[in-house]
Design a protein around this motif. Structure first.
Motif, mmCIF file in Angstrom:
data_model
loop_
_atom_site.group_PDB
_atom_site.id
_atom_site.type_symbol
_atom_site.label_atom_id
_atom_site.label_comp_id
_atom_site.label_asym_id
_atom_site.label_seq_id
_atom_site.Cartn_x
_atom_site.Cartn_y
_atom_site.Cartn_z
ATOM 1 N N SER A 136 -15.400 -24.305 -32.911
ATOM 2 C CA SER A 136 -15.438 -24.891 -31.577
ATOM 3 C C SER A 136 -14.220 -24.554 -30.715
ATOM 4 N N PRO A 137 -13.994 -23.300 -30.400
ATOM 5 C CA PRO A 137 -12.810 -22.968 -29.599
ATOM 6 C C PRO A 137 -12.883 -23.462 -28.154
ATOM 7 N N PHE A 138 -14.100 -23.666 -27.632
ATOM 8 C CA PHE A 138 -14.232 -24.119 -26.255
ATOM 9 C C PHE A 138 -13.843 -25.588 -26.083
ATOM 10 N N SER A 139 -13.643 -26.303 -27.184
ATOM 11 C CA SER A 139 -13.235 -27.700 -27.085
ATOM 12 C C SER A 139 -11.738 -27.845 -26.801
ATOM 13 N N CYS A 140 -11.003 -26.764 -26.880
ATOM 14 C CA CYS A 140 -9.564 -26.790 -26.617
ATOM 15 C C CYS A 140 -9.298 -26.682 -25.117
ATOM 16 N N ARG A 141 -8.148 -27.205 -24.723
ATOM 17 C CA ARG A 141 -7.822 -27.213 -23.293
ATOM 18 C C ARG A 141 -7.522 -25.808 -22.788
ATOM 19 N N LYS A 142 -7.786 -25.606 -21.503
ATOM 20 C CA LYS A 142 -7.438 -24.335 -20.869
ATOM 21 C C LYS A 142 -5.921 -24.238 -20.815
ATOM 22 N N ALA A 143 -5.410 -23.032 -20.989
ATOM 23 C CA ALA A 143 -3.963 -22.828 -20.995
ATOM 24 C C ALA A 143 -3.372 -23.136 -19.627
ATOM 25 N N LYS A 144 -2.215 -23.757 -19.655
ATOM 26 C CA LYS A 144 -1.502 -24.098 -18.431
ATOM 27 C C LYS A 144 -1.213 -22.828 -17.629
ATOM 28 N N GLY A 145 -1.569 -22.837 -16.371
ATOM 29 C CA GLY A 145 -1.299 -21.698 -15.502
ATOM 30 C C GLY A 145 -2.278 -20.549 -15.633
ATOM 31 N N ALA A 146 -3.305 -20.695 -16.439
ATOM 32 C CA ALA A 146 -4.275 -19.605 -16.637
ATOM 33 C C ALA A 146 -5.554 -19.888 -15.855
ATOM 34 N N THR A 147 -5.416 -20.184 -14.587
ATOM 35 C CA THR A 147 -6.581 -20.527 -13.771
ATOM 36 C C THR A 147 -7.529 -19.353 -13.573
ATOM 37 N N ASP A 148 -7.016 -18.128 -13.716
ATOM 38 C CA ASP A 148 -7.863 -16.955 -13.525
ATOM 39 C C ASP A 148 -8.556 -16.509 -14.806
ATOM 40 N N ASN A 149 -8.231 -17.141 -15.935
ATOM 41 C CA ASN A 149 -8.842 -16.761 -17.219
ATOM 42 C C ASN A 149 -9.277 -18.013 -17.981
ATOM 43 N N PRO A 150 -10.525 -18.448 -17.821
ATOM 44 C CA PRO A 150 -10.987 -19.654 -18.507
ATOM 45 C C PRO A 150 -11.096 -19.486 -20.029
ATOM 46 N N PHE A 151 -10.913 -18.268 -20.524
ATOM 47 C CA PHE A 151 -11.014 -18.023 -21.957
ATOM 48 C C PHE A 151 -9.658 -18.076 -22.654
ATOM 49 N N LEU A 152 -8.593 -18.260 -21.886
ATOM 50 C CA LEU A 152 -7.255 -18.425 -22.445
ATOM 51 C C LEU A 152 -7.031 -19.919 -22.642
ATOM 52 N N ARG A 153 -6.836 -20.321 -23.895
ATOM 53 C CA ARG A 153 -6.816 -21.748 -24.229
ATOM 54 C C ARG A 153 -5.653 -22.095 -25.142
ATOM 55 N N GLU A 154 -5.419 -23.396 -25.298
ATOM 56 C CA GLU A 154 -4.357 -23.885 -26.172
ATOM 57 C C GLU A 154 -4.925 -24.861 -27.196
ATOM 58 N N LEU A 155 -4.536 -24.658 -28.422
ATOM 59 C CA LEU A 155 -4.906 -25.550 -29.516
ATOM 60 C C LEU A 155 -3.696 -26.418 -29.823
ATOM 61 N N ILE A 156 -3.847 -27.725 -29.689
ATOM 62 C CA ILE A 156 -2.776 -28.665 -30.017
ATOM 63 C C ILE A 156 -2.892 -28.994 -31.503
ATOM 64 N N ILE A 157 -1.769 -28.845 -32.218
ATOM 65 C CA ILE A 157 -1.750 -29.062 -33.667
ATOM 66 C C ILE A 157 -0.764 -30.188 -33.968
ATOM 67 N N PRO A 158 -1.250 -31.409 -34.191
ATOM 68 C CA PRO A 158 -0.340 -32.513 -34.482
ATOM 69 C C PRO A 158 0.353 -32.335 -35.833
ATOM 70 N N PHE A 159 1.646 -32.664 -35.858
ATOM 71 C CA PHE A 159 2.402 -32.662 -37.108
ATOM 72 C C PHE A 159 3.675 -33.461 -36.888
ATOM 73 N N GLY A 160 3.854 -34.493 -37.690
ATOM 74 C CA GLY A 160 5.039 -35.325 -37.554
ATOM 75 C C GLY A 160 5.057 -36.031 -36.209
ATOM 76 N N HIS A 161 6.238 -36.069 -35.590
ATOM 77 C CA HIS A 161 6.393 -36.745 -34.298
ATOM 78 C C HIS A 161 5.989 -35.874 -33.123
ATOM 79 N N SER A 162 5.734 -34.617 -33.360
ATOM 80 C CA SER A 162 5.295 -33.731 -32.281
ATOM 81 C C SER A 162 4.218 -32.802 -32.827
ATOM 82 N N GLY A 163 4.532 -31.551 -33.067
ATOM 83 C CA GLY A 163 3.536 -30.626 -33.611
ATOM 84 C C GLY A 163 3.711 -29.241 -33.030
#
Length: 102
Positions: A48-75
């Motif tokens: 499910s890669p489309f469930s990840c948020r669009k990358a910050k500042g990548a308004t011209d490329n909807p296929f560029l995304r960011e996966l948040i990986i929780p770990f500890g107090h941040s990740g």
């Protein structure tokens, strides 16, 4: 259900090694835990890669995304691109407290 192949650029592999080395020096057990968290999160991209948020500042490329990986107090955050209906390429990985991708 679609299954995506997840690939890594050389830069993303270097990011993972850099993050591993840093954490292994501080706390080897945490490095093992971080590796497990990152691996498990990346498995989600196969389904499910489309469930990840669009990358910050990548308004011209909807296929560029960011996966948040929780770990500890941040990740971690993995920057990736959905390149085709079957391929996802991880281009960079950083700790959430880093300024930006390297």
């Amino acid at each position: 259900m679609s299954v995506f192949e997840v690939r890594f650029t050389l830069e993303a592999e270097e990011d993972l090694l850099r993050l591993w080395d840093f954490l292994a020096e501080q706390d080897p057990a945490a490095a093992v835990g971080a590796h497990a968290a990152i691996s498990k999160a990346i498995e989600m991209l196969e389904i499910s890669p489309f469930s990840c948020r669009k990358a910050k500042g990548a308004t011209d490329n909807p296929f560029l995304r960011e996966l948040i990986i929780p770990f500890g107090h941040s990740g971690y955050v993995a920057l990736f691109e959905i390149e085709s209906p079957r391929t996802v390429t991880i281009t960079a990985v950083r700790h959430q407290r880093e300024d930006d991708y390297h």
